[in-house]
Design a protein around this motif. Structure first.
Motif, short mmCIF file in Angstrom:
data_model
loop_
_atom_site.label_atom_id
_atom_site.label_comp_id
_atom_site.label_asym_id
_atom_site.label_seq_id
_atom_site.Cartn_x
_atom_site.Cartn_y
_atom_site.Cartn_z
N ALA A 117 5.41 30.73 50.40
CA ALA A 117 6.43 30.02 51.18
C ALA A 117 7.42 29.30 50.27
O ALA A 117 7.05 28.65 49.31
N ASP A 118 8.70 29.45 50.63
CA ASP A 118 9.76 28.65 50.03
C ASP A 118 10.20 27.66 51.10
O ASP A 118 9.77 27.75 52.26
N PHE A 119 11.06 26.73 50.74
CA PHE A 119 11.45 25.69 51.68
C PHE A 119 12.96 25.60 51.77
O PHE A 119 13.67 25.87 50.81
N THR A 120 13.42 25.23 52.98
CA THR A 120 14.84 25.08 53.22
C THR A 120 15.04 23.76 53.96
O THR A 120 14.18 23.38 54.78
N PRO A 121 16.11 23.02 53.68
CA PRO A 121 16.29 21.71 54.32
C PRO A 121 16.28 21.76 55.86
O PRO A 121 15.70 20.89 56.49
N SER A 122 16.90 22.78 56.45
CA SER A 122 16.93 22.91 57.90
C SER A 122 16.85 24.38 58.28
O SER A 122 17.70 25.18 57.86
N GLY A 123 15.86 24.73 59.07
CA GLY A 123 15.69 26.12 59.49
C GLY A 123 16.86 26.64 60.29
O GLY A 123 17.37 27.74 60.04
N VAL A 124 17.33 25.87 61.27
CA VAL A 124 18.42 26.36 62.12
C VAL A 124 19.74 26.45 61.36
O VAL A 124 20.52 27.38 61.56
N VAL A 125 19.98 25.52 60.45
CA VAL A 125 21.19 25.60 59.62
C VAL A 125 21.11 26.83 58.73
O VAL A 125 22.08 27.56 58.56
N ARG A 126 19.92 27.09 58.18
CA ARG A 126 19.75 28.27 57.31
C ARG A 126 20.01 29.56 58.08
O ARG A 126 20.69 30.45 57.58
N VAL A 127 19.47 29.66 59.28
CA VAL A 127 19.71 30.86 60.11
C VAL A 127 21.20 31.03 60.37
O VAL A 127 21.75 32.12 60.22
N ALA A 128 21.86 29.95 60.75
CA ALA A 128 23.30 30.02 61.03
C ALA A 128 24.10 30.42 59.80
O ALA A 128 24.99 31.27 59.87
#
Length: 145
Positions: free
Chosen positions: A121-132
């Motif tokens: 697993a890697d990490f991203t500050p915000s899942g929905v922002v990353r998808v967008a």
């Protein structure tokens, strides 16, 4: 003069359209798989991704998880209905170039720690922002299994 201006405008629009089509079709297909509920999407999503790569092995795939979707990337996580461990499936896909990301907002909201997740697993500050961003800025297709 008006006719010449119309011809030039049509030519510019045509060239612009051709360059957009050309830009979109160059390089491998890029796809973001969006998982927000491991129980209903986890196993199905991992199978979809495996089948996707079996058919189109050069596809760039990023899986973004948030909310209850992050559960599939936790150490020891299993599909409750089928008692199938996620980690071997995730590891096999990771070895094929798939990137798995966990939303850090979800971690904060659920009081989870990064060390509770598999090494895949890697990490991203915000899942929905990353998808967008993947869709809008980076031209990824969107799939929600």
């Amino acid at each position: 003069m008006k006719k010449l201006l119309s011809i030039i405008t049509a030519l510019v629009l045509t060239l612009g359209f051709c360059s957009v089509v050309s830009a979109q079709s160059s390089g491998p297909t890029k796809v973001v798989y969006h998982i927000d509920d491991a129980e209903t999407q986890g196993l199905k999503g991992l199978r979809n991704i495996r089948n996707h790569l079996d058919t189109s092995p050069n596809t760039i795939i990023i899986v973004v998880t948030h909310a209850n979707g992050v559960d599939m990337l936790m150490e020891g996580a299993k599909d409750k209905k089928n008692n199938v461990e996620y980690a071997p499936l995730v590891g096999a896909l990771k070895s094929r170039g798939v990137k798995f990301e966990v939303c850090e907002i979800t971690l904060k909201n659920r009081n989870l720690k990064k060390d509770q997740f598999t090494l895949d697993a890697d990490f991203t500050p915000s899942g929905v922002v990353r998808v967008a961003d993947l869709q809008y800025k980076d031209g990824f297709a969107y799939i929600k299994p």
